[in-house]
Write a protein that holds these residues in place. Structure first.
Motif, PDB file in Angstrom:
ATOM      1  N   CYS A 131       0.623  -1.128  -0.110  1.00 44.28           N
ATOM      2  CA  CYS A 131       0.074  -0.047   0.246  1.00 44.28           C
ATOM      3  C   CYS A 131       1.038   0.911  -0.187  1.00 44.28           C
ATOM      4  O   CYS A 131       1.608   1.628   0.764  1.00 44.28           O
ATOM      5  CB  CYS A 131      -0.969   0.092   0.968  1.00 44.28           C
ATOM      6  N   GLY A 132       0.881   2.018  -0.989  1.00 46.53           N
ATOM      7  CA  GLY A 132       1.701   3.355  -0.926  1.00 46.53           C
ATOM      8  C   GLY A 132       2.949   3.182  -1.748  1.00 46.53           C
ATOM      9  O   GLY A 132       3.763   4.105  -1.964  1.00 46.53           O
ATOM     10  N   ALA A 133       3.558   2.223  -1.645  1.00 42.65           N
ATOM     11  CA  ALA A 133       5.155   2.109  -2.443  1.00 42.65           C
ATOM     12  C   ALA A 133       5.139   2.018  -3.585  1.00 42.65           C
ATOM     13  O   ALA A 133       4.415   2.494  -4.221  1.00 42.65           O
ATOM     14  CB  ALA A 133       4.997  -0.189  -2.873  1.00 42.65           C
ATOM     15  N   ILE A 134       6.219   2.921  -4.022  1.00 43.10           N
ATOM     16  CA  ILE A 134       6.101   3.838  -5.299  1.00 43.10           C
ATOM     17  C   ILE A 134       6.989   2.873  -7.065  1.00 43.10           C
ATOM     18  O   ILE A 134       7.847   1.417  -6.437  1.00 43.10           O
ATOM     19  CB  ILE A 134       7.161   4.625  -5.562  1.00 43.10           C
ATOM     20  N   LEU A 135       5.839   2.425  -7.032  1.00 40.00           N
ATOM     21  CA  LEU A 135       6.312   0.627  -7.865  1.00 40.00           C
ATOM     22  C   LEU A 135       6.907   1.026  -8.892  1.00 40.00           C
ATOM     23  O   LEU A 135       7.272   0.325 -10.089  1.00 40.00           O
ATOM     24  CB  LEU A 135       5.325  -0.400  -8.008  1.00 40.00           C
ATOM     25  N   ASP A 136       6.987   3.015 -10.415  1.00 38.53           N
ATOM     26  CA  ASP A 136       7.575   2.933 -11.054  1.00 38.53           C
ATOM     27  C   ASP A 136       8.758   1.752 -11.917  1.00 38.53           C
ATOM     28  O   ASP A 136       9.359   2.326 -11.284  1.00 38.53           O
ATOM     29  CB  ASP A 136       7.859   4.921 -11.082  1.00 38.53           C
ATOM     30  N   GLY A 137       8.327   1.528 -12.795  1.00 41.37           N
ATOM     31  CA  GLY A 137       9.091   0.656 -13.493  1.00 41.37           C
ATOM     32  C   GLY A 137       9.884  -0.739 -12.834  1.00 41.37           C
ATOM     33  O   GLY A 137      10.679  -1.347 -13.004  1.00 41.37           O
ATOM     34  N   ALA A 138       8.760  -1.150 -11.690  1.00 38.81           N
ATOM     35  CA  ALA A 138       9.710  -2.342 -10.725  1.00 38.81           C
ATOM     36  C   ALA A 138       9.143  -3.276 -11.472  1.00 38.81           C
ATOM     37  O   ALA A 138       8.186  -3.304 -12.370  1.00 38.81           O
ATOM     38  CB  ALA A 138       8.868  -2.436  -9.216  1.00 38.81           C
ATOM     39  N   LYS A 139      10.056  -4.234 -11.276  1.00 38.09           N
ATOM     40  CA  LYS A 139       9.027  -5.621 -12.449  1.00 38.09           C
ATOM     41  C   LYS A 139       8.419  -6.721 -11.005  1.00 38.09           C
ATOM     42  O   LYS A 139       8.940  -7.343  -9.815  1.00 38.09           O
ATOM     43  CB  LYS A 139      11.078  -6.230 -12.571  1.00 38.09           C
ATOM     44  N   ILE A 140       7.101  -6.553 -11.656  1.00 31.07           N
ATOM     45  CA  ILE A 140       6.560  -7.358 -10.296  1.00 31.07           C
ATOM     46  C   ILE A 140       6.011  -8.869 -10.891  1.00 31.07           C
ATOM     47  O   ILE A 140       5.590  -8.658 -12.639  1.00 31.07           O
ATOM     48  CB  ILE A 140       5.658  -6.353  -9.551  1.00 31.07           C
ATOM     49  N   PRO A 141       5.728 -10.232 -10.276  1.00 27.73           N
ATOM     50  CA  PRO A 141       5.252 -10.781 -10.573  1.00 27.73           C
ATOM     51  C   PRO A 141       3.830 -10.846 -10.966  1.00 27.73           C
ATOM     52  O   PRO A 141       3.090 -10.630 -10.916  1.00 27.73           O
ATOM     53  CB  PRO A 141       5.423 -12.004  -9.623  1.00 27.73           C
ATOM     54  N   GLY A 142       3.582 -11.564 -12.051  1.00 29.28           N
ATOM     55  CA  GLY A 142       2.770 -11.060 -12.761  1.00 29.28           C
ATOM     56  C   GLY A 142       2.144  -9.840 -13.446  1.00 29.28           C
ATOM     57  O   GLY A 142       0.788  -9.426 -13.761  1.00 29.28           O
ATOM     58  N   LYS A 143       3.476  -8.686 -13.318  1.00 30.65           N
ATOM     59  CA  LYS A 143       2.419  -7.643 -13.368  1.00 30.65           C
ATOM     60  C   LYS A 143       2.362  -7.549 -14.879  1.00 30.65           C
ATOM     61  O   LYS A 143       2.605  -7.678 -16.057  1.00 30.65           O
ATOM     62  CB  LYS A 143       2.964  -6.685 -13.094  1.00 30.65           C
ATOM     63  N   VAL A 144       0.696  -6.726 -15.228  1.00 36.35           N
ATOM     64  CA  VAL A 144       0.476  -6.669 -16.755  1.00 36.35           C
ATOM     65  C   VAL A 144       0.077  -4.905 -16.326  1.00 36.35           C
ATOM     66  O   VAL A 144       0.556  -3.681 -16.045  1.00 36.35           O
ATOM     67  CB  VAL A 144      -0.877  -6.598 -16.810  1.00 36.35           C
ATOM     68  N   VAL A 145       1.363  -4.489 -17.585  1.00 33.39           N
ATOM     69  CA  VAL A 145       1.569  -3.369 -18.520  1.00 33.39           C
ATOM     70  C   VAL A 145       0.039  -2.542 -18.758  1.00 33.39           C
ATOM     71  O   VAL A 145      -0.436  -2.789 -19.864  1.00 33.39           O
ATOM     72  CB  VAL A 145       2.795  -3.117 -19.716  1.00 33.39           C
ATOM     73  N   ASN A 146      -0.380  -1.688 -16.855  1.00 37.98           N
ATOM     74  CA  ASN A 146      -1.760  -0.931 -17.712  1.00 37.98           C
ATOM     75  C   ASN A 146      -1.483  -0.494 -16.420  1.00 37.98           C
ATOM     76  O   ASN A 146      -1.141  -0.020 -15.712  1.00 37.98           O
ATOM     77  CB  ASN A 146      -2.513  -2.123 -17.015  1.00 37.98           C
ATOM     78  N   ASN A 147      -2.089   0.879 -17.644  1.00 39.71           N
ATOM     79  CA  ASN A 147      -2.115   1.664 -15.634  1.00 39.71           C
ATOM     80  C   ASN A 147      -3.467   2.779 -15.783  1.00 39.71           C
ATOM     81  O   ASN A 147      -4.117   3.404 -15.419  1.00 39.71           O
ATOM     82  CB  ASN A 147      -1.582   3.807 -16.674  1.00 39.71           C
ATOM     83  N   GLN A 148      -3.957   1.576 -15.500  1.00 40.89           N
ATOM     84  CA  GLN A 148      -5.387   1.157 -15.370  1.00 40.89           C
ATOM     85  C   GLN A 148      -6.168   0.885 -13.989  1.00 40.89           C
ATOM     86  O   GLN A 148      -5.509  -0.605 -14.783  1.00 40.89           O
ATOM     87  CB  GLN A 148      -6.594   1.895 -15.782  1.00 40.89           C
ATOM     88  N   GLY A 149      -6.488   0.713 -12.599  1.00 45.42           N
ATOM     89  CA  GLY A 149      -6.758  -0.004 -11.490  1.00 45.42           C
ATOM     90  C   GLY A 149      -4.909  -0.861 -11.168  1.00 45.42           C
ATOM     91  O   GLY A 149      -5.029  -1.973 -10.978  1.00 45.42           O
ATOM     92  N   THR A 197       9.934  16.287  -4.876  1.00 44.49           N
ATOM     93  CA  THR A 197      11.598  15.470  -5.434  1.00 44.49           C
ATOM     94  C   THR A 197      11.140  14.443  -7.094  1.00 44.49           C
ATOM     95  O   THR A 197      12.547  14.207  -7.143  1.00 44.49           O
ATOM     96  CB  THR A 197      11.405  13.971  -4.557  1.00 44.49           C
ATOM     97  N   GLY A 198      10.687  15.343  -7.736  1.00 47.29           N
ATOM     98  CA  GLY A 198      10.291  15.402  -9.067  1.00 47.29           C
ATOM     99  C   GLY A 198       9.197  14.865  -9.907  1.00 47.29           C
ATOM    100  O   GLY A 198       7.986  14.795  -9.172  1.00 47.29           O
ATOM    101  N   ARG A 199       9.131  14.936 -11.142  1.00 49.99           N
ATOM    102  CA  ARG A 199       8.840  13.835 -11.693  1.00 49.99           C
ATOM    103  C   ARG A 199       7.426  12.762 -10.696  1.00 49.99           C
ATOM    104  O   ARG A 199       8.124  12.144 -10.707  1.00 49.99           O
ATOM    105  CB  ARG A 199       7.647  13.943 -12.963  1.00 49.99           C
ATOM    106  N   ARG A 200       6.831  12.475 -11.068  1.00 51.27           N
ATOM    107  CA  ARG A 200       6.320  11.270 -10.566  1.00 51.27           C
ATOM    108  C   ARG A 200       4.794  10.859 -10.790  1.00 51.27           C
ATOM    109  O   ARG A 200       3.723  11.409 -11.059  1.00 51.27           O
ATOM    110  CB  ARG A 200       6.481  11.508  -8.542  1.00 51.27           C
ATOM    111  N   ASN A 201       3.974   9.218 -10.643  1.00 50.98           N
ATOM    112  CA  ASN A 201       3.041   8.923 -10.790  1.00 50.98           C
ATOM    113  C   ASN A 201       2.249   8.751 -10.087  1.00 50.98           C
ATOM    114  O   ASN A 201       2.823   7.684  -9.155  1.00 50.98           O
ATOM    115  CB  ASN A 201       2.838   7.741 -11.843  1.00 50.98           C
ATOM    116  N   LEU A 202       1.117   9.162  -9.854  1.00 55.73           N
ATOM    117  CA  LEU A 202       0.074   8.918  -8.651  1.00 55.73           C
ATOM    118  C   LEU A 202      -1.238   8.908  -9.226  1.00 55.73           C
ATOM    119  O   LEU A 202      -1.776   9.379 -10.270  1.00 55.73           O
ATOM    120  CB  LEU A 202      -0.187  10.007  -7.769  1.00 55.73           C
ATOM    121  N   GLU A 203      -1.804   7.716  -8.293  1.00 53.72           N
ATOM    122  CA  GLU A 203      -3.226   7.076  -8.945  1.00 53.72           C
ATOM    123  C   GLU A 203      -4.375   8.268  -8.367  1.00 53.72           C
ATOM    124  O   GLU A 203      -4.330   7.152  -7.324  1.00 53.72           O
ATOM    125  CB  GLU A 203      -3.302   6.101  -8.603  1.00 53.72           C
TER     126      GLU A 203
END
Length: 274
Positions: A131-149, A197-203
């Motif tokens: 929860c609340g972790a910054i995951l930009d560019g992280a390789k997560i098991p089973g992660k689908v490239v999608n910026n929604q949900g 701290t610079g440009r960042r992704n937030l949802e």
């Protein structure tokens, strides 16, 4: 003068540096220590406290680190490959480009950790808290490239409605109510914006445009607690600096039980903007 980090820690703990690679340090109190570059290959540090320690580029390959605490620690490019990290604590830790390949992170707490560029390929993340972790560019098991949900925690269920992804049924009820109101809205979509701290992704949960005015609507579920409120307020300020003037939070039960009333109140707040 000590020649390497392993020798430094061995000196601190009165251990023969030549045997340091297999040392057992269960329960060791090493909070705040500078241990950058240390090599703990195969060591046992279960329940050790390393809160706030500097472990940049440290090698903890195949270490036993069950219930060890790394809260707020500096762990950039650290190697946790194949380590046993069950129940470990990483809240607020800097884990950029860390190597967690094949590590066991079952029940680990990574809330608010910075995991940008980290490699978690093959890692076990059952019941891990991201929860609340910054995951930009992280390789997560089973992660689908999608910026929604985005599934921040791989164990959380994802719900679907009208080709969109949601993390709870109450979010879907709000989406239906917004749909019936005929407004433009973006549900659970990553936004790219400026932060100190610079440009960042937030949802945000819902970014809504009504009569040409934008508002942000958040659905507070069980993971929203008084302890997370400070971080949430900081996120809200980032959006406010970009001109989002209406930011309103609603509890999950109200969103599920009376979504139309919640949406009506939210749209009225936007209408009152000058």
């Amino acid at each position: 003068m000590l020649s390497n980090p392993s020798e430094l820690v061995a000196k601190l703990l009165d251990i023969d540096e030549r045997e340091f690679w297999r040392v057992c340090l269960p329960g060791a109190q090493l909070q705040g220590k500078d241990l950058s570059g240390v090599d703990w290959y195969g060591g046992n540090m279960s329940k050790a406290c390393l809160d706030g320690a500097n472990l940049q580029k440290a090698v903890l390959f195949q270490c036993k680190l069950t219930e060890a605490s790394f809260k707020g620690a500096l762990l950039t490019q650290a190697c946790f490959r194949a380590a046993d990290l069950r129940g470990a604590f990483f809240q607020g830790a800097d884990l950029r480009e860390a190597d967690f390949v094949n590590a066991n992170l079952t029940n680990a707490n990574l809330a608010g950790a910075d995991l940008r560029g980290a490699d978690l390929s093959g890692a076990k993340l059952n019941e891990a808290n991201l929860c609340g972790a910054i995951l930009d560019g992280a390789k997560i098991p089973g992660k689908v490239v999608n910026n929604q949900g985005i599934p921040f925690n791989p164990t959380w269920r994802i719900y679907h409605w009208e080709g969109l992804r949601f993390r709870s049924k109450n979010e879907i009820e709000i989406a239906k109510a917004l749909d019936e109101a005929g407004v433009l809205f973006l549900p659970l979509c990553l936004a790219r914006l400026n932060t100190p701290t610079g440009r960042r992704n937030l949802e945000p949960d819902f970014l809504v445009c009504h009569h040409g005015k934008w508002g942000l609507m958040e659905v507070d579920g069980p993971y929203h607690t008084p302890l997370t409120r400070v971080d949430e307020q900081e996120r809200e300020r980032f959006f406010q600096h970009h001109g989002i003037r209406v930011i309103q939070r609603f509890d999950a039960k109200s969103c599920e039980d009376k979504p139309h009333e919640v949406v009506r109140e939210f749209l009225q707040l936007i209408e009152k903007m000058h």
